[in-house]
Design an enzyme around this catalytic site. Structure first.
Site, PDB file in Angstrom:
ATOM      1  N   GLY A  36       9.456  -3.929  -8.122  1.00  0.00           N
ATOM      2  CA  GLY A  36      10.263  -2.750  -8.448  1.00  0.00           C
ATOM      3  C   GLY A  36      11.729  -3.025  -8.153  1.00  0.00           C
ATOM      4  CD  GLN A  75       7.597  -7.057   4.097  1.00  0.00           C
ATOM      5  OE1 GLN A  75       6.808  -7.849   3.574  1.00  0.00           O
ATOM      6  NE2 GLN A  75       8.279  -6.180   3.384  1.00  0.00           N
ATOM      7  CB  ALA A  97       4.646   7.672  -9.918  1.00  0.00           C
ATOM      8  N   GLY A  98       5.726   4.810  -8.722  1.00  0.00           N
ATOM      9  CA  GLY A  98       6.535   3.608  -8.945  1.00  0.00           C
ATOM     10  C   GLY A  98       5.644   2.376  -9.015  1.00  0.00           C
ATOM     11  CG  HIS A  99       3.554   0.970  -5.544  1.00  0.00           C
ATOM     12  ND1 HIS A  99       3.729   1.999  -4.659  1.00  0.00           N
ATOM     13  CD2 HIS A  99       4.111  -0.120  -4.957  1.00  0.00           C
ATOM     14  CE1 HIS A  99       4.362   1.559  -3.576  1.00  0.00           C
ATOM     15  NE2 HIS A  99       4.607   0.283  -3.732  1.00  0.00           N
ATOM     16  N   GLY A 155       0.816  -1.213   0.000  1.00  0.00           N
ATOM     17  CA  GLY A 155       0.000   0.000   0.000  1.00  0.00           C
ATOM     18  C   GLY A 155       0.846   1.258   0.000  1.00  0.00           C
ATOM     19  CB  SER A 195      10.515   5.214  -1.291  1.00  0.00           C
ATOM     20  OG  SER A 195      10.291   4.611  -0.033  1.00  0.00           O
TER      21      SER A 195
HETATM   22  O1  PAF Z   1       8.249  -4.596  -1.712  1.00  0.00           O
HETATM   23  C1  PAF Z   1       7.267  -4.608  -0.941  1.00  0.00           C
HETATM   24  O2  PAF Z   1       6.456  -3.695  -0.912  1.00  0.00           O
HETATM   25  C2  PAF Z   1       7.072  -5.802  -0.010  1.00  0.00           C
HETATM   26  O3  PAF Z   1       8.271  -6.269   0.475  1.00  0.00           O
HETATM   27  C3  PAF Z   1       6.263  -6.939  -0.672  1.00  0.00           C
HETATM   28  C4  PAF Z   1       7.002  -7.559  -1.841  1.00  0.00           C
HETATM   29  C5  PAF Z   1       4.920  -6.412  -1.126  1.00  0.00           C
HETATM   30  C6  PAF Z   1       6.011  -8.046   0.364  1.00  0.00           C
HETATM   31  O4  PAF Z   1       5.294  -7.568   1.464  1.00  0.00           O
END
Ligand code: PAF
Length: 291
Positions: free
Chosen positions: A158, A72, A46-48, A42, A196
């Site tokens: 990315g 994570q 623009a990168g996503h 979430g 980011s």
């Molecule tokens: O790059 C990310 O945003 C996260 O590490 C991912 C790949 C969605 C896993 O939660």
């Protein structure tokens, strides 16, 4: 025109449950449709959007997962501060042409703690792996689950998270997932700062400071000195700027992520950096390809 036609046939669907996602995808697969997956946490930018647009071009159906994966985050404060913007994310995804948004709760994904352990040294033990213990284990936990639920033909990541792609490639090989990983180039703002989700946490002053990271790495590209001198130039120049502090700068082979000592060591050489920016501080990562 494309959006008009799409609007007539299909509206983007937001799904929260694994069983619903799987049932919808089973129908698409039975119709012979190809599936692209864009995993995200979430706070989309623009990168996503560039990953989603690429998936929409290359697949019949694009699934975007929006899940802030707790396993994570080795730093709980980092997780607490991570921006959460699901409504705005869905608006952007609709504009990009995504078909399905998978936005599950934490208990949907982890009804029980995930005790699986992934280990792919050196890709997951150096750099982010060394400074954020458990981070890549959590990434592999969630990405392997998403791959199992969605069974995509292609998955888009990315290149900004350069090391993450190397680790995920190892996991795909290890677990035998039948899919193609599609790495997509970093999208930068005009002054070079890599897009980011964490940029949203920077004050305007910190945002200006952060642009120095890529500027200095780019300068180092044209120095034509030894690997060690290039390394020192980047670290010393960034540390000389008040408000920036380099955590590591590793110049590595682009596949194994092992350090290189000389430019002749590999034909694929990348500099990977993490810098603390500002008072909070915000941790920013970036990289530059030397060869
Ligand atoms: O790059 C990310 O945003 C996260 O590490 C991912 C790949 C969605 C896993 O939660």
């Amino acid at each position: 025109m494309r959006y008009f036609v799409r609007f007539l046939i299909q509206v983007m669907q937001v799904i929260n449950e694994i069983a619903v996602l799987q049932s919808v995808l089973t129908t698409f697969r039975a119709q012979g449709k190809t599936i692209g997956l864009v995993p995200t946490m979430g706070a989309l930018h623009a990168g996503h959007a560039s990953l989603v647009r690429r998936s929409v071009q290359e697949n019949d159906i694009t699934v975007v997962s929006v899940f802030l994966n707790p396993t994570q985050f080795n730093d709980k404060k980092d997780l607490e501060h991570y921006p959460r913007t699901l409504d705005a994310d869905c608006e952007l995804l609709d504009q990009c042409g995504a078909d399905l948004v998978f936005a599950p709760s934490v208990s949907e994904i982890y009804p029980e703690p995930d005790t699986r352990h992934f280990s792919y040294p050196p890709t997951d033990s150096v750099m982010e792996g060394a400074f954020r213990p458990g981070h890549f284990n959590g990434v592999c936990q969630i990405v392997s689950k998403l791959f199992s639920y969605v069974q995509p033909d292609r998955a888009y990541f990315g290149e900004k998270d350069f090391q993450q792609i190397a680790v995920i490639r190892r996991m795909v090989e290890d677990l035998g997932f039948d899919l193609t990983i599609v790495p997509c180039p970093v999208i930068r703002q005009e002054d070079g700062l890599a897009m980011s989700s964490r940029n949203a946490l920077l004050s305007p002053e910190e945002r200006t400071l952060a642009a120095n990271i890529y500027r200095v790495m780019k300068e180092s590209f044209s120095l034509q000195t030894s690997v060690q001198a290039t390394h020192d130039y980047v670290v010393d120049s960034i540390n000389a700027i008040s408000g920036l502090k380099v955590q590591y700068y590793n110049i590595v082979d682009g596949k194994s992520l092992a350090d290189v000592d000389s430019w002749e060591d590999s034909d694929d050489i990348v500099g990977c950096i993490t810098v603390f920016c500002g008072a909070t501080p915000i941790r920013l990562i970036d990289h530059i390809r030397y060869k």
